[in-house]
Design a protein around this motif. Sequence first.
Motif, short mmCIF file in Angstrom:
data_model
loop_
_atom_site.label_atom_id
_atom_site.label_comp_id
_atom_site.label_asym_id
_atom_site.label_seq_id
_atom_site.Cartn_x
_atom_site.Cartn_y
_atom_site.Cartn_z
N LYS A 71 0.83 -1.21 0.00
CA LYS A 71 0.00 0.00 0.00
C LYS A 71 0.87 1.26 0.00
CE LYS A 71 -4.18 -1.92 1.94
NZ LYS A 71 -5.11 -2.00 3.06
N SER A 72 2.00 1.22 0.69
CA SER A 72 2.87 2.39 0.70
C SER A 72 3.58 2.58 -0.65
CB SER A 72 3.90 2.30 1.83
OG SER A 72 4.85 1.30 1.55
N ALA A 73 3.77 1.49 -1.39
CA ALA A 73 4.42 1.57 -2.70
C ALA A 73 3.42 1.69 -3.84
CB ALA A 73 5.30 0.34 -2.91
N GLU A 74 2.16 1.93 -3.52
CA GLU A 74 1.11 1.94 -4.54
C GLU A 74 1.36 2.99 -5.63
OE1 GLU A 74 -3.68 2.68 -4.92
OE2 GLU A 74 -2.83 2.24 -2.96
N GLY A 75 1.83 4.16 -5.25
CA GLY A 75 2.12 5.20 -6.24
C GLY A 75 3.20 4.78 -7.21
N TYR A 76 4.27 4.20 -6.68
CA TYR A 76 5.36 3.72 -7.53
C TYR A 76 4.86 2.61 -8.46
CZ TYR A 76 9.53 1.15 -8.89
OH TYR A 76 10.49 0.49 -9.61
N ILE A 77 4.09 1.69 -7.91
CA ILE A 77 3.58 0.57 -8.71
C ILE A 77 2.68 1.09 -9.83
CG2 ILE A 77 2.07 -1.46 -8.64
CD1 ILE A 77 3.12 -1.95 -5.79
N ARG A 78 1.83 2.03 -9.51
CA ARG A 78 0.92 2.58 -10.52
C ARG A 78 1.70 3.31 -11.63
NH1 ARG A 78 -4.18 6.54 -9.25
NH2 ARG A 78 -5.14 6.31 -11.28
N ARG A 79 2.73 4.05 -11.23
CA ARG A 79 3.57 4.76 -12.20
C ARG A 79 4.28 3.76 -13.13
NH1 ARG A 79 5.15 8.03 -8.57
NH2 ARG A 79 7.00 6.88 -7.98
#
Length: 128
Positions: A71-79
């Motif tokens: 959940k904390s890496a969600e932005g990176y994963i989405r990018r």
Amino acid sequence: MRKNSIKNTRVNVEVQHELANLIREGIKDPRIHPMTSVTAVEVAPDLKTCRAYISVMGNEEAKNNTIVGLKSAEGYIRRQLAKNINLRNTPEIRFILDESIEYGVAMSKLIDEVTGKEEVQEDGENNQ
């Protein structure tokens, strides 16, 4: 419930494949357990949201830490998904812990125990 179209099924498979690669190779968060796999992905037909079912082979603490790390890496994963997959919209990902594999293993053990006891009883009856 709506039946998945061929396009939606292909998108689900592609997103699942990319998520698995990102979790395995792209994320260096120590909270994410090394035995983490993506069991299923459901992308909405409008490509706005995505449910990713995650299976973690470990104890409860490892499972909870893995979900928090993802959940904390969600932005990176989405990018990274936007970079690797050419979609009109990059879906917002919601990670859900999937315990169906562990449930299946537990049921399999119970079935083996029951069938093992029945075989022992049958062998005992045959010897008498």
